[in-house]
Design a protein around this motif. Structure first.
Motif, PDB file in Angstrom:
ATOM      1  N   GLU A 155       0.044  -0.497  -6.760  1.00 57.41           N
ATOM      2  CA  GLU A 155      -1.374  -0.835  -6.776  1.00 57.41           C
ATOM      3  C   GLU A 155      -1.744  -1.384  -8.148  1.00 57.41           C
ATOM      4  O   GLU A 155      -1.053  -1.133  -9.153  1.00 57.41           O
TER       5      GLU A 155
ATOM      6  N   PRO B 296       0.823  -1.216   0.000  1.00 56.01           N
ATOM      7  CA  PRO B 296       0.000   0.000   0.000  1.00 56.01           C
ATOM      8  C   PRO B 296       0.855   1.263   0.000  1.00 56.01           C
ATOM      9  O   PRO B 296       1.834   1.376   0.741  1.00 56.01           O
ATOM     10  N   GLY B 297       0.473   2.204  -0.851  1.00 59.78           N
ATOM     11  CA  GLY B 297       1.192   3.461  -0.953  1.00 59.78           C
ATOM     12  C   GLY B 297       2.353   3.429  -1.917  1.00 59.78           C
ATOM     13  O   GLY B 297       2.788   4.469  -2.413  1.00 59.78           O
TER      14      GLY B 297
ATOM     15  N   GLY C 249      -3.336   6.254  -5.614  1.00 62.13           N
ATOM     16  CA  GLY C 249      -3.043   5.599  -4.350  1.00 62.13           C
ATOM     17  C   GLY C 249      -1.569   5.534  -4.025  1.00 62.13           C
ATOM     18  O   GLY C 249      -1.180   4.934  -3.016  1.00 62.13           O
TER      19      GLY C 249
ATOM     20  N   ARG D 160       3.189   1.836  -9.863  1.00 56.44           N
ATOM     21  CA  ARG D 160       4.076   1.853  -8.703  1.00 56.44           C
ATOM     22  C   ARG D 160       5.034   3.034  -8.786  1.00 56.44           C
ATOM     23  O   ARG D 160       5.231   3.632  -9.860  1.00 56.44           O
TER      24      ARG D 160
ATOM     25  N   GLU E 227       5.346   3.083   5.439  1.00 55.19           N
ATOM     26  CA  GLU E 227       4.746   4.249   6.083  1.00 55.19           C
ATOM     27  C   GLU E 227       5.729   4.925   7.032  1.00 55.19           C
ATOM     28  O   GLU E 227       5.809   6.146   7.107  1.00 55.19           O
TER      29      GLU E 227
ATOM     30  N   GLY F 101       3.921  -2.722   4.158  1.00 52.73           N
ATOM     31  CA  GLY F 101       3.219  -1.443   4.156  1.00 52.73           C
ATOM     32  C   GLY F 101       3.539  -0.608   5.388  1.00 52.73           C
ATOM     33  O   GLY F 101       3.694   0.613   5.303  1.00 52.73           O
TER      34      GLY F 101
ATOM     35  N   ARG G 266       2.678  -8.560   3.118  1.00 55.08           N
ATOM     36  CA  ARG G 266       2.277  -7.298   2.479  1.00 55.08           C
ATOM     37  C   ARG G 266       1.941  -6.249   3.538  1.00 55.08           C
ATOM     38  O   ARG G 266       2.309  -5.073   3.413  1.00 55.08           O
ATOM     39  N   THR G 267       1.259  -6.659   4.596  1.00 53.92           N
ATOM     40  CA  THR G 267       0.918  -5.727   5.673  1.00 53.92           C
ATOM     41  C   THR G 267       2.178  -5.204   6.365  1.00 53.92           C
ATOM     42  O   THR G 267       2.303  -4.003   6.632  1.00 53.92           O
TER      43      THR G 267
END
Length: 510
Positions: free
Chosen positions: A227, A223-224, A367, A241, A355, A351, A347-348
């Motif tokens: 996508e 994420p970020g 995104g 990306r 961040e 992310g 993936r989490t």
């Protein structure tokens, strides 16, 4: 290895499978072409064959204006070979000669500039400067014909040291001035929608299964940073990306094929937004590696189709590719995060790292908001901020420190065996992680991961024993394309799990 008679037969039949593998030069016209050129086939006595466009240009031939031989996919041999020549070609494609000169290229490869010149000339018919020059000419043509950039800007964006060098090269390669080359292109030229925004086509040979590519990338999209979104054409999806590049950063978009497109249509539509146009060549090279566009799918499918187990898979999904990556350091971090956890969990975690330690873009683009953190930034991270088991935390920090210091290298010119040995020497880095990085970061086409749960599930779904020892023995039949067999097995496992979920859902009461 193929001889000149075989090459001529390929030219006579206009066989596109050989585009980029060799080039045909015609003595009576002074022009060189790709094998599939639609022009009248020249007489055999007038033909000479060259392994690269640079070699044909060095012999005094000009690029055909009809088939544009300089724009074909790269030879799959240079994409996968692990020797000096293959590694040198990949580094040149990444723009190392333009940024660091031949001395920098030689230093990265651990050879003298003279040795490197000798090896490349013997196998490719051209040295590193000639190969880089041919690449600059192709980039310049692309900019001239797809943008409204002033000619002077095109020259420096393509990597030329001076406008005079640019003008001389374009005249020699295309027999046209830059202005004439731009004018003759016709109606396809268009101005960028915004500063630094370019539209181009990424060529490939054979068939391509973009559904598999986009499914694979979407499942792992951080994420970020990346996508997969609905595409511009009905029924399509687009991968997007951020890119950290030598002179700046960028945002890349690559469209999958539409339902009505032929899988052999020959190109994928791409859009690039760059803060510095000098990064164009590098960005294109890295996107090609990500989508495995220089592969030879016919050779892969022929080999896998010879095995009864994978033959139905190869027939059902022709042109399945083995995705690489745009940043081997990012991939290495994500591989460690993925140890012994699900793809969704990895993936989490990725992310969260992005961040906290990534670099924000000046302005969000859809995104996309972040550049993935560098190895140096993660090596300096506070261990208490890394929400993962202590053993994996230690492995991640040790890997990032080794990458940041250069103790372990994963760039396109590294020797695969040396890289693997360096990785295995690090705490917490085992064979699965090394194999995954060889496959995706180092473009090794012959990697097999017998202990991978997806491989075991895929084999069982196809009626085979999923035991690692049996799986490793079974994989011998798929060499030297076991990386592609891996993706077929992962695809079979995913299809089997989807079928089971659908069956279980149907059993539930209304």
């Amino acid at each position: 290895m193929i001889d000149d008679e075989t090459r001529y037969r390929a030219v006579h039949s206009r066989d596109a499978r050989f585009d980029g593998v060799f080039f045909t030069a015609v003595r009576t016209t002074g022009i060189y072409c790709r094998p599939s050129c639609p022009a009248t086939t020249p007489k055999r006595t007038n033909c000479s064959f060259y392994p690269t466009a640079a070699a044909a240009q060095g012999a005094g031939y000009r690029a055909c204006r009809r088939c544009r031989p300089d724009s074909v996919p790269g030879s799959p041999e240079w994409n996968h070979r692990a020797d000096l020549v293959g590694r040198a070609v990949r580094l040149i494609g990444d723009g190392v000669v333009d940024r660091e000169g031949v001395a920098g290229l030689a230093d990265r490869l651990g050879y003298s500039a003279r040795q490197l010149q000798r090896q490349l000339t013997a196998e490719l018919g051209a040295g590193p400067l000639a190969l880089a020059r041919a690449q600059r000419a192709q980039t310049a043509r692309l900019l001239l014909q797809t943008t409204e950039l002033p000619v002077t800007d095109v020259a420096f964006a393509a990597g030329f040291a001076s406008v005079r060098q640019f003008n001389d090269t374009i005249r020699e390669v295309y027999d046209r001035t830059p202005s004439t080359l731009r004018t003759e292109h016709g109606g396809h030229r268009r101005a960028p929608a915004a500063a630094g925004r370019l539209g181009l086509r990424l060529a490939y040979r054979g068939a391509i299964d973009t559904e598999h590519l986009l499914d694979f990338l979407a499942l792992r999209a951080v994420p970020g940073v990346e996508e997969v979104v609905p595409g511009h054409r009905p029924g399509t999806r687009t991968y997007r990306r951020t890119l950290a590049l030598p002179f700046g950063h960028g945002v890349a978009e690559v469209d999958g094929l539409a339902p009505g497109d032929r899988p052999t249509r020959g190109w994928l539509d791409c859009r690039l937004t760059l803060t510095d146009l000098r990064d164009l060549t590098t960005a294109v090279h890295r996107l090609r590696a990500l989508f495995d566009l220089d592969a030879d799918p016919d050779a892969v499918d022929d080999r896998l189709a010879a095995d009864p187990l994978l033959a139905p898979r190869a027939a059902a999904r022709p042109g399945l590719r083995s995705p690489g990556h745009v940043d081997p350091h990012e991939l290495a971090v994500r591989a460690v995060l993925g140890q012994q956890v699900t793809v969704a969990a990895a993936r989490t975690l990725a992310g969260r790292l992005a961040e906290r330690y990534g670099t924000p873009l000046p302005a969000a683009d859809g995104g996309l908001r972040l550049l993935f953190p560098t190895a140096g930034a993660l090596a300096a991270a506070d261990p208490e901020h890394l929400a993962m088991p202590q053993s994996r935390r230690r492995a991640l920090l040790g890997l990032c420190a080794a990458l940041a210091e250069g103790a372990v290298r994963l760039d396109p010119g590294v020797d695969r065996e040396q890289a693997a040995a360096g990785l295995l020497a690090l705490p917490g880095i085992g064979p699965w992680t090394v194999g995954y990085l060889r496959m995706r970061a180092l473009a090794d086409p012959d990697v097999f991961l017998p202990t991978d749960i997806g491989v075991r599930d895929g084999l069982r779904a196809l009626g085979e024993n999923g035991d690692p020892r049996s799986a490793a023995d079974r994989s011998a039949a798929w060499a030297p394309w076991r990386s592609y067999a891996l993706h077929h097995l992962w695809s079979a496992a995913a299809a089997h799990h989807t079928s089971l979920r659908t069956r279980d859902t149907r059993k539930e009461p209304a």
